[in-house]
Design a protein around this motif. Sequence first.
Motif, short mmCIF file in Angstrom:
data_model
loop_
_atom_site.label_atom_id
_atom_site.label_comp_id
_atom_site.label_asym_id
_atom_site.label_seq_id
_atom_site.Cartn_x
_atom_site.Cartn_y
_atom_site.Cartn_z
N ARG A 34 8.35 9.44 3.44
CA ARG A 34 8.24 9.45 4.78
C ARG A 34 6.83 9.28 5.10
O ARG A 34 6.60 8.65 6.07
CB ARG A 34 8.83 10.88 5.21
CG ARG A 34 10.36 10.70 5.55
CD ARG A 34 10.87 11.82 6.39
NE ARG A 34 10.53 12.92 5.78
CZ ARG A 34 11.07 13.74 4.85
NH1 ARG A 34 12.00 13.53 4.24
NH2 ARG A 34 10.53 15.12 4.61
N GLY A 35 5.97 9.80 4.34
CA GLY A 35 4.51 9.67 4.81
C GLY A 35 3.99 8.35 4.60
O GLY A 35 3.08 7.98 5.61
N ILE A 36 4.46 7.68 3.71
CA ILE A 36 4.01 6.15 3.30
C ILE A 36 4.59 5.38 4.58
O ILE A 36 3.96 4.66 5.24
CB ILE A 36 4.48 5.67 2.07
CG1 ILE A 36 3.94 6.57 1.18
CG2 ILE A 36 4.50 4.36 1.88
CD1 ILE A 36 4.62 6.19 -0.37
N LYS A 37 5.88 5.91 4.97
CA LYS A 37 6.46 4.78 6.26
C LYS A 37 5.64 5.21 7.44
O LYS A 37 5.28 4.41 8.07
CB LYS A 37 7.96 5.37 6.39
CG LYS A 37 8.83 4.75 7.44
CD LYS A 37 10.03 5.27 7.29
CE LYS A 37 10.67 4.52 8.48
NZ LYS A 37 12.07 4.93 8.82
N GLY A 38 5.22 6.45 7.70
CA GLY A 38 4.45 6.59 8.74
C GLY A 38 2.95 5.98 8.90
O GLY A 38 2.68 5.65 9.70
N MET A 39 2.58 5.94 7.55
CA MET A 39 1.33 5.32 7.41
C MET A 39 1.39 3.77 7.72
O MET A 39 0.50 3.21 8.46
CB MET A 39 0.67 5.35 5.94
CG MET A 39 0.15 6.79 5.61
SD MET A 39 -0.32 6.82 3.73
CE MET A 39 -2.04 6.14 3.97
N VAL A 40 2.49 3.21 7.32
CA VAL A 40 2.85 2.05 7.64
C VAL A 40 2.98 1.68 9.14
O VAL A 40 2.25 0.75 9.86
CB VAL A 40 3.97 1.20 6.80
CG1 VAL A 40 4.37 -0.42 7.43
CG2 VAL A 40 3.57 1.33 5.50
N GLU A 41 3.59 2.70 9.84
CA GLU A 41 3.95 2.66 11.01
C GLU A 41 2.66 2.71 12.04
O GLU A 41 2.58 2.11 13.07
CB GLU A 41 4.96 3.57 11.78
CG GLU A 41 6.46 3.42 11.23
CD GLU A 41 7.28 4.65 11.40
OE1 GLU A 41 8.67 4.53 11.07
OE2 GLU A 41 6.79 5.53 11.29
N LYS A 42 1.72 3.40 11.43
CA LYS A 42 0.55 3.61 12.27
C LYS A 42 -0.67 2.46 11.73
O LYS A 42 -1.84 2.91 12.10
CB LYS A 42 0.10 5.04 12.14
CG LYS A 42 0.91 6.21 12.48
CD LYS A 42 0.44 7.50 12.22
CE LYS A 42 1.51 8.41 12.87
NZ LYS A 42 1.11 9.92 12.27
N ASN A 43 -0.10 1.40 11.03
CA ASN A 43 -1.12 0.64 10.50
C ASN A 43 -2.28 0.90 9.83
O ASN A 43 -3.18 0.59 10.03
CB ASN A 43 -1.65 -0.36 11.87
CG ASN A 43 -0.60 -1.07 12.59
OD1 ASN A 43 0.35 -1.63 11.90
ND2 ASN A 43 -0.57 -1.21 13.92
N ALA A 44 -1.87 1.89 8.92
CA ALA A 44 -3.08 2.57 8.00
C ALA A 44 -3.48 1.37 7.10
O ALA A 44 -2.94 0.59 6.80
CB ALA A 44 -2.45 3.65 6.96
#
Length: 100
Positions: A34-44
């Motif tokens: 879920r953290g990785i998905k959030g990073m992608v969503e936030k354009n990390a």
Amino acid sequence: MDECKECCHKTKERSEKEYKDMMNRLSRIEGQIRGIKGMVEKNAYCPEILIQVAAANAALNSFNKLLLANHIRTCVAEDIRNGRDETIDELVVTIQKLMR
């Protein structure tokens, strides 16, 4: 050892401790994903995501190692003691799949 009497039926009764330990590990891994998905969503930044993916992969590999070791110590050992040598072939196929 009655612990693995269900293995030949493709199920496994686990102790409450083993079940809780497995579920806790899987919940942590789920959180990492879920953290990785959030990073992608936030354009990390890509390297930051890659590092987190590597950590999630390591956690899954660790989970697999523990599960495989327990399987060998219980189900496989019990089946061999009971003359069910086909379990060895199943184990070999499983290890081959894990090593892809």
